[in-house]
Design an enzyme around this catalytic site. Sequence first.
Site, mmCIF file in Angstrom:
data_model
loop_
_atom_site.group_PDB
_atom_site.id
_atom_site.type_symbol
_atom_site.label_atom_id
_atom_site.label_comp_id
_atom_site.label_asym_id
_atom_site.label_seq_id
_atom_site.Cartn_x
_atom_site.Cartn_y
_atom_site.Cartn_z
ATOM 1 N N TYR A 51 71.955 68.506 51.725
ATOM 2 C CA TYR A 51 72.523 68.754 50.400
ATOM 3 C C TYR A 51 72.603 67.459 49.595
ATOM 4 O O TYR A 51 73.076 66.419 50.065
ATOM 5 C CB TYR A 51 73.923 69.360 50.523
ATOM 6 C CG TYR A 51 74.642 69.453 49.192
ATOM 7 C CD1 TYR A 51 74.302 70.441 48.267
ATOM 8 C CD2 TYR A 51 75.636 68.542 48.846
ATOM 9 C CE1 TYR A 51 74.929 70.535 47.046
ATOM 10 C CE2 TYR A 51 76.281 68.621 47.620
ATOM 11 C CZ TYR A 51 75.913 69.617 46.722
ATOM 12 O OH TYR A 51 76.545 69.690 45.503
ATOM 13 N N GLY A 58 75.740 71.882 43.693
ATOM 14 C CA GLY A 58 76.651 72.976 43.421
ATOM 15 C C GLY A 58 76.002 74.321 43.656
ATOM 16 O O GLY A 58 75.375 74.561 44.698
#
Length: 517
Positions: A51, A58
């Site tokens: 990530y 998000g």
Amino acid sequence: MISLGGKPLDIAAFEQIVLHQKDINISATAIKEVTRSYQFLQSFSKDKLIYGINTGFGPMAQYRIDDNDRKELQYNLIRSHSSGMGQLLSPLHTRALMLSRLNTMLLGYSGIHPETVQLITDLINNEAYPCVYAHGGVGASGDLVQLAHLALGLIGEGEFWFEGSIQKADKVFKKLKLKPLSIHIREGLAILNGTSAMNGIGGVNVIMAHRLVIWSTLLSLMINEMMEAYDDHFSVELNGVKRHNGQQQIASWMRAFGDKSKLLRKRHEYLYDKKVTEDVLVDKVQEYYSLRCVPQILGPIYDTVLNTEKVIIDEINSVNDNPIIDRKNKNIFHGGNFHGDYVALEMDKLKIAVTKLSMLADRQLNFILNPALNGKLPPFANAGRLGLNFGIQGMQYPATSTVAENQSLSTPMYIHSIPNNNDNQDIVSMGCNAAVMCSRVIDNAYEVLAVELIALVQAIDIRGISSKLSPATKWLYNGARSIFPYFKEDFAPSQKMREVKNWLTETDITGHFHKQL
């Protein structure tokens, strides 16, 4: 020079760096930790989906990013989130923000290149601060917008506070002969994800609130001296039977500050050691609550300051990134250490406490100005001709209206969570808002105390008792009188009032009275 890294940053060092502009350097141990974290991430991230490195952010995290676009991803994050509005944070608050972000990065869990921490250090030492806006962050995925403006400055874009004015970033870097930050792996996300804006402002709030409590204690003692009150309400015996640290501490300060006063009275000398025959006593047997309940009122306020300090310092010395780059366990952990609830709640508690302090000052001020209450002074501490002159009358209004503003501002931000970010951030802290509002409440409180101090020294001179003050309150009296002279004739006092307030805010009262404290 204060060295960062290798040991926790405490509030004393924070104050020296932020308020007194002490230069900093980074310990060799911390540089090693940052370097090892970066090297681990560089190796670990190959051929893995992680990530914020090769994914969107998000709610767009499900989109894979090509390796060729990784650096552009970080730049896009910084630029797109540099969307702040409202007033600029002051250079003081921005310096605090930068120190807070730097300190958490030095813990070695961010996977950033070492040049990041060195550049922040160089900018702090050169008093060059990226322009950061007060409005933007919701304090959940970190202070995203505020820290984006920090990152924007680091990559050489946007504007800076520098040399007393706002200047373009490229000119500042050229003057300082510094090179803007280059993105290596995840520097954008590492800078943005964190609680450093609310935390930096919160640290300044703690220091200024701590000083407020001491100022209020001094003023409270002085008004008791002005009234020649009995001293048993801050005695060891009375306060020792109440099991609250703050109350006992305030009473202890009042005893220390009141040492050698020729105005405070011993109750036994006037009421116990001799027979009282009057049916109606001229002097009160007990003062109004704003005079005799000071330890009970300021005590919980002081305890709140101390608890807020602990939370802020714990947060400054915590890792608040996401994800956490854990080289020691050779893994990367995802979660929500960027969530600002701890700081948000403390900022709300602190602003409520400071509002109560300003309310105490307002009631003491009203006591001084109302002859029906004090029984010793002309109306409004007016040393001129009653009816023709006005004394402190006009100065009471800004104090009263400012206390009312504090009361409105004290509505908690902590409970005002509003979902955003396509409901990815479905419960947030509003921590930076809370810290900024708390700062405003604290600044307002200094205004109220300035008016109280002006009225109090005027009252003391009307009574002609300045020579009988304790050494501590005489120091306070002299400080006020060096700015705001005794007066009979009316004049426009606004400028002098601001000067008294500035003296209160700029004086390191804690350092001045460190032996008594």
